[in-house]
Design a protein around this motif. Structure first.
Motif, PDB file in Angstrom:
ATOM      1  N   LEU A   1       0.823  -1.224   0.000  1.00 24.98           N
ATOM      2  CA  LEU A   1       0.000   0.000   0.000  1.00 24.98           C
ATOM      3  C   LEU A   1       0.849   1.262   0.000  1.00 24.98           C
ATOM      4  N   THR A   2       2.128   1.130   0.266  1.00 19.92           N
ATOM      5  CA  THR A   2       3.031   2.282   0.228  1.00 19.92           C
ATOM      6  C   THR A   2       4.284   1.855  -0.527  1.00 19.92           C
ATOM      7  N   ALA A   3       5.144   2.814  -0.812  1.00 15.18           N
ATOM      8  CA  ALA A   3       6.457   2.458  -1.331  1.00 15.18           C
ATOM      9  C   ALA A   3       7.155   1.594  -0.282  1.00 15.18           C
ATOM     10  N   ALA A   4       7.980   0.659  -0.724  1.00  8.58           N
ATOM     11  CA  ALA A   4       8.644  -0.267   0.196  1.00  8.58           C
ATOM     12  C   ALA A   4       9.782   0.445   0.922  1.00  8.58           C
ATOM     13  N   ALA A   5       9.902   0.157   2.225  1.00 10.56           N
ATOM     14  CA  ALA A   5      10.934   0.799   3.048  1.00 10.56           C
ATOM     15  C   ALA A   5      12.096  -0.170   3.265  1.00 10.56           C
ATOM     16  N   PRO A   6      13.302   0.196   2.847  1.00 12.59           N
ATOM     17  CA  PRO A   6      14.468  -0.667   3.082  1.00 12.59           C
ATOM     18  C   PRO A   6      14.716  -0.851   4.580  1.00 12.59           C
ATOM     19  N   VAL A   7      15.160  -2.044   4.969  1.00 15.86           N
ATOM     20  CA  VAL A   7      15.463  -2.305   6.383  1.00 15.86           C
ATOM     21  C   VAL A   7      16.835  -2.958   6.511  1.00 15.86           C
ATOM     22  N   THR A   8      17.476  -2.691   7.630  1.00  8.94           N
ATOM     23  CA  THR A   8      18.739  -3.355   7.961  1.00  8.94           C
ATOM     24  C   THR A   8      18.662  -3.827   9.402  1.00  8.94           C
ATOM     25  N   ALA A   9      19.668  -4.582   9.824  1.00 10.78           N
ATOM     26  CA  ALA A   9      19.680  -5.118  11.185  1.00 10.78           C
ATOM     27  C   ALA A   9      19.556  -3.979  12.190  1.00 10.78           C
ATOM     28  N   GLY A  10      18.712  -4.171  13.186  1.00 14.46           N
ATOM     29  CA  GLY A  10      18.498  -3.145  14.203  1.00 14.46           C
ATOM     30  C   GLY A  10      17.242  -2.329  13.982  1.00 14.46           C
ATOM     31  N   ASP A  11      16.714  -2.352  12.765  1.00 19.55           N
ATOM     32  CA  ASP A  11      15.485  -1.590  12.492  1.00 19.55           C
ATOM     33  C   ASP A  11      14.265  -2.278  13.117  1.00 19.55           C
ATOM     34  N   VAL A  12      13.307  -1.455  13.507  1.00 18.71           N
ATOM     35  CA  VAL A  12      12.001  -1.970  13.919  1.00 18.71           C
ATOM     36  C   VAL A  12      10.953  -1.334  13.013  1.00 18.71           C
ATOM     37  N   VAL A  13      10.171  -2.170  12.359  1.00 20.60           N
ATOM     38  CA  VAL A  13       9.151  -1.693  11.436  1.00 20.60           C
ATOM     39  C   VAL A  13       7.781  -1.987  12.031  1.00 20.60           C
ATOM     40  N   VAL A  14       6.894  -0.990  11.986  1.00 18.53           N
ATOM     41  CA  VAL A  14       5.536  -1.167  12.499  1.00 18.53           C
ATOM     42  C   VAL A  14       4.545  -0.790  11.405  1.00 18.53           C
ATOM     43  N   ALA A  15       3.629  -1.696  11.107  1.00 25.31           N
ATOM     44  CA  ALA A  15       2.544  -1.413  10.167  1.00 25.31           C
ATOM     45  C   ALA A  15       1.246  -1.348  10.959  1.00 25.31           C
ATOM     46  N   SER A  16       0.534  -0.215  10.847  1.00 26.28           N
ATOM     47  CA  SER A  16      -0.750  -0.057  11.527  1.00 26.28           C
ATOM     48  C   SER A  16      -1.821   0.191  10.485  1.00 26.28           C
ATOM     49  N   ILE A  17      -2.920  -0.514  10.603  1.00 23.73           N
ATOM     50  CA  ILE A  17      -4.055  -0.303   9.704  1.00 23.73           C
ATOM     51  C   ILE A  17      -5.297  -0.122  10.561  1.00 23.73           C
ATOM     52  N   ASP A  18      -5.971   1.002  10.360  1.00 29.09           N
ATOM     53  CA  ASP A  18      -7.148   1.321  11.159  1.00 29.09           C
ATOM     54  C   ASP A  18      -8.151   0.172  11.084  1.00 29.09           C
ATOM     55  N   ARG A  19      -8.735  -0.158  12.209  1.00 28.64           N
ATOM     56  CA  ARG A  19      -9.761  -1.186  12.351  1.00 28.64           C
ATOM     57  C   ARG A  19      -9.223  -2.618  12.247  1.00 28.64           C
ATOM     58  N   LEU A  20      -7.975  -2.789  11.789  1.00 28.28           N
ATOM     59  CA  LEU A  20      -7.406  -4.131  11.667  1.00 28.28           C
ATOM     60  C   LEU A  20      -6.355  -4.408  12.737  1.00 28.28           C
ATOM     61  N   GLY A  21      -5.567  -3.391  13.109  1.00 32.47           N
ATOM     62  CA  GLY A  21      -4.560  -3.596  14.146  1.00 32.47           C
ATOM     63  C   GLY A  21      -3.174  -3.189  13.709  1.00 32.47           C
ATOM     64  N   THR A  22      -2.191  -3.748  14.416  1.00 35.15           N
ATOM     65  CA  THR A  22      -0.788  -3.348  14.230  1.00 35.15           C
ATOM     66  C   THR A  22       0.087  -4.587  14.240  1.00 35.15           C
ATOM     67  N   VAL A  23       1.099  -4.585  13.360  1.00 37.97           N
ATOM     68  CA  VAL A  23       2.098  -5.652  13.377  1.00 37.97           C
ATOM     69  C   VAL A  23       3.469  -5.004  13.463  1.00 37.97           C
ATOM     70  N   GLU A  24       4.289  -5.541  14.364  1.00 38.68           N
ATOM     71  CA  GLU A  24       5.633  -5.010  14.571  1.00 38.68           C
ATOM     72  C   GLU A  24       6.638  -6.063  14.143  1.00 38.68           C
ATOM     73  N   LEU A  25       7.673  -5.622  13.456  1.00 37.11           N
ATOM     74  CA  LEU A  25       8.692  -6.559  12.988  1.00 37.11           C
ATOM     75  C   LEU A  25      10.074  -6.007  13.328  1.00 37.11           C
ATOM     76  N   GLY A  26      10.785  -6.737  14.161  1.00 38.76           N
ATOM     77  CA  GLY A  26      12.148  -6.342  14.499  1.00 38.76           C
ATOM     78  C   GLY A  26      13.146  -7.024  13.559  1.00 38.76           C
ATOM     79  N   CYS A  27      14.171  -6.288  13.167  1.00 41.93           N
ATOM     80  CA  CYS A  27      15.160  -6.844  12.239  1.00 41.93           C
ATOM     81  C   CYS A  27      16.477  -7.042  12.966  1.00 41.93           C
ATOM     82  N   ARG A  28      17.117  -8.159  12.711  1.00 38.20           N
ATOM     83  CA  ARG A  28      18.442  -8.361  13.317  1.00 38.20           C
ATOM     84  C   ARG A  28      19.415  -8.848  12.265  1.00 38.20           C
TER      85      ARG A  28
END
Lengths: 254, 263
Positions: A227-254
């Motif tokens: 739904l958005t442009a993709a965000a590059p991630v590297t070790a140490g990043d924490v990515v959170v996706a929130s969608i109204d009415r559906l909830g939130t998912v958090e992903l930690g990168c190592r």
């Protein structure tokens, strides 16, 4: 020149195993066509082990602008690539991971046919959930044609799915979508960013699969498109996706 | 160094608004003009507009996205007053020739229920002071030729505000998280862009707190009934005669305008 799809699939599989990007296929083999791209993907699918569903690609305007195309594409989801909630993403196992927030459909019953619409998709869905797809192109710097990226299973890498909620009463077109990385908002959208309605994107998939005599099965999941442009991630990043009415998912990168 | 002849610069902007003939950026001749200089010019411009019988009914906050801040080379938002003469209703035709080079931005607009005076206003206090939200569209316009703006230019020019249109139903926030309010913008029925509230400074409510605090430094308060435009949720879209723009917000509903020809 005859293209050996098994050879091309083997190159892509080796790139995954080596965690090393390769050049796009279409340069070396002339202009690879879309049908050949899907034939290569089918080779990969056959070797992928148990499948859990499908994914759509190039469904958002942001994404289409990023690679310069205007039609969606699809790929498969291998069970081996599922991350569980709370489990970290091991970036060392990937080449150039990027994260996208998506709306995930969970099929409550089989759905197939050439005339399936978004309404049919919603009626057949037992739940919808927040998903983060970790894409990971096997091509250097994400440089590819449409056929290349289809051959590469639409850059599928890893994926994580949040707890599903029933779709009834939710206008998935309007739900707000926020992608954060390390506490900072990197992109926002609403559900309409995927083909105008995420269920319409899934309906497109069902109609497309029908041409090959395939369809969706109860229990399968579908990632309905970034739904958005993709965000590059590297070790140490924490990515959170929130969608109204559906909830939130958090992903930690190592 | 303080800005030289702020009154003359304000007068130039006033005339550009009146004649719809844009002027060169002030920063062409004086590249060192900064944000404070911009506000000094804005402070001279506003009384000229009020003297024509206009009144301030709220404020706009701009440069609320990281992308816009990077474009202008600044790390904070800016603000300007919203004038009563520039407010349209849902369904109105907005005459193109009222502007110079207008663009559309869909925004969440808050209606203040209680007075809010900075400094020291927290996001929690800001939220408590908000009566509710309406669906909004800002028409941004620049009196500076070709939008060739630097920070001081846009701040002086009322933060490039042109006009606004809002829906009429004020929706109480209650359990709503404004960060997650989704928005779709269509032009003539075709989807142009989407966004969510968090695009505005991470949280539209934080925009209100920020505004209350910077205005507070000048002894200005946000008053009950004031409209606060919290910033674009997407990239601005140029307007063309005959276009119909519709911004639909989850929980707030839609606001639609038609782009007309003459005032």
């Amino acid at each position: 020149m005859t293209v050996n799809t098994a050879d091309l699939a083997a190159r892509l599989a080796k790139a995954v195993a080596d965690r090393t990007a390769i050049d796009q296929l279409s340069g070396e083999f002339g202009e690879l066509d879309l049908a050949t791209g899907y034939a290569v993907q089918r080779e990969l699918r056959t070797a992928a082990g148990p499948l859990v569903g499908w994914k759509l690609g190039l469904t958002s305007r942001a994404k289409q602008a990023q690679v310069g195309v205007s039609d969606p594409i699809y790929g498969f989801l291998a069970g081996a690539n599922a991350l569980d909630l709370g489990a970290p993403l091991d970036t060392g196992n990937l080449i150039q991971p990027r994260c996208e927030p998506e709306i995930v459909f969970m099929l409550g019953r089989d759905l197939a046919g050439p005339h399936v619409t978004a309404a049919d998709v919603i009626a057949a869905s037992a739940g919808v959930a927040v998903g983060i797809e970790v894409i990971d192109s096997r091509y250097r710097d994400y440089r590819f044609t449409m056929a290349d990226v289809v051959a590469d299973n639409t850059s599928a890498g890893r994926f994580v799915v949040g707890a599903p909620v029933p779709p009834a009463g939710i206008d998935l077109r309007l739900v707000g979508v926020v992608l954060e990385r390390n506490g900072e908002v990197v992109a926002t959208a609403s559900g309409a960013a995927s083909l105008g309605h995420p269920a319409a994107a899934v309906a497109w998939l069902v109609r497309r699969l029908a041409a090959d005599g395939e369809g969706l099965h109860a229990g399968e999941i579908v990632f309905s498109g970034g739904l958005t442009a993709a965000a590059p991630v590297t070790a140490g990043d924490v990515v959170v996706a929130s969608i109204d009415r559906l909830g939130t998912v958090e992903l930690g990168c190592r | 160094m303080a800005v030289t002849d702020a009154p003359a610069k304000a007068r130039a902007l006033y005339e550009a608004r009146r004649t719809r003939i844009p002027i060169p950026p002030f920063t062409d001749a004086e590249p060192d003009l900064d944000m404070a200089d911009g506000y000094a010019i804005q402070a001279e411009l506003v009384p000229l507009l009020l003297a024509d019988g206009d009144r301030i009914i709220g404020h706009k906050v701009g440069l609320t996205s990281k992308a816009m801040q990077q474009l202008i080379g600044v790390d904070s938002p800016d603000y300007g007053p919203v004038l009563a003469s520039t407010v349209y209703r849902d369904g109105d035709t907005v005459p193109l020739d009222r502007f110079i080079q207008p663009k559309i931005e869909a925004e969440i607009v808050f209606v203040l229920g209680e007075r809010l005076a900075g400094p020291g206003v927290t996001v929690t206090q800001a939220r408590a002071a908000i009566a509710g939200a309406v669906a909004g569209m800002e028409i941004v316009d620049s009196r500076i030729a070709d939008w060739r703006i630097k920070l001081a230019d846009t701040v002086a020019d009322l933060a490039s505000n042109g006009a606004m249109a809002t829906s009429s139903q004020i929706v109480a926030l209650d359990g709503t998280d404004p960060r997650l309010i989704g928005m779709t913008l269509t032009r003539n029925g075709e989807l142009i862009d989407t966004g969510a509230g968090a695009a505005a400074l991470g949280d539209p409510v934080a925009v209100v707190a920020w505004l209350a605090n910077v205005l507070g430094e000048h002894g200005v308060a946000l008053e009950p009934g004031h409209l606060i435009m919290t910033g674009a949720l997407h990239a601005a879209v140029p307007m063309t005669f005959g276009d119909v723009f519709r911004a639909e917000f989850d929980r707030l509903g839609p606001v639609t305008i038609r782009v007309g020809g003459s005032a």
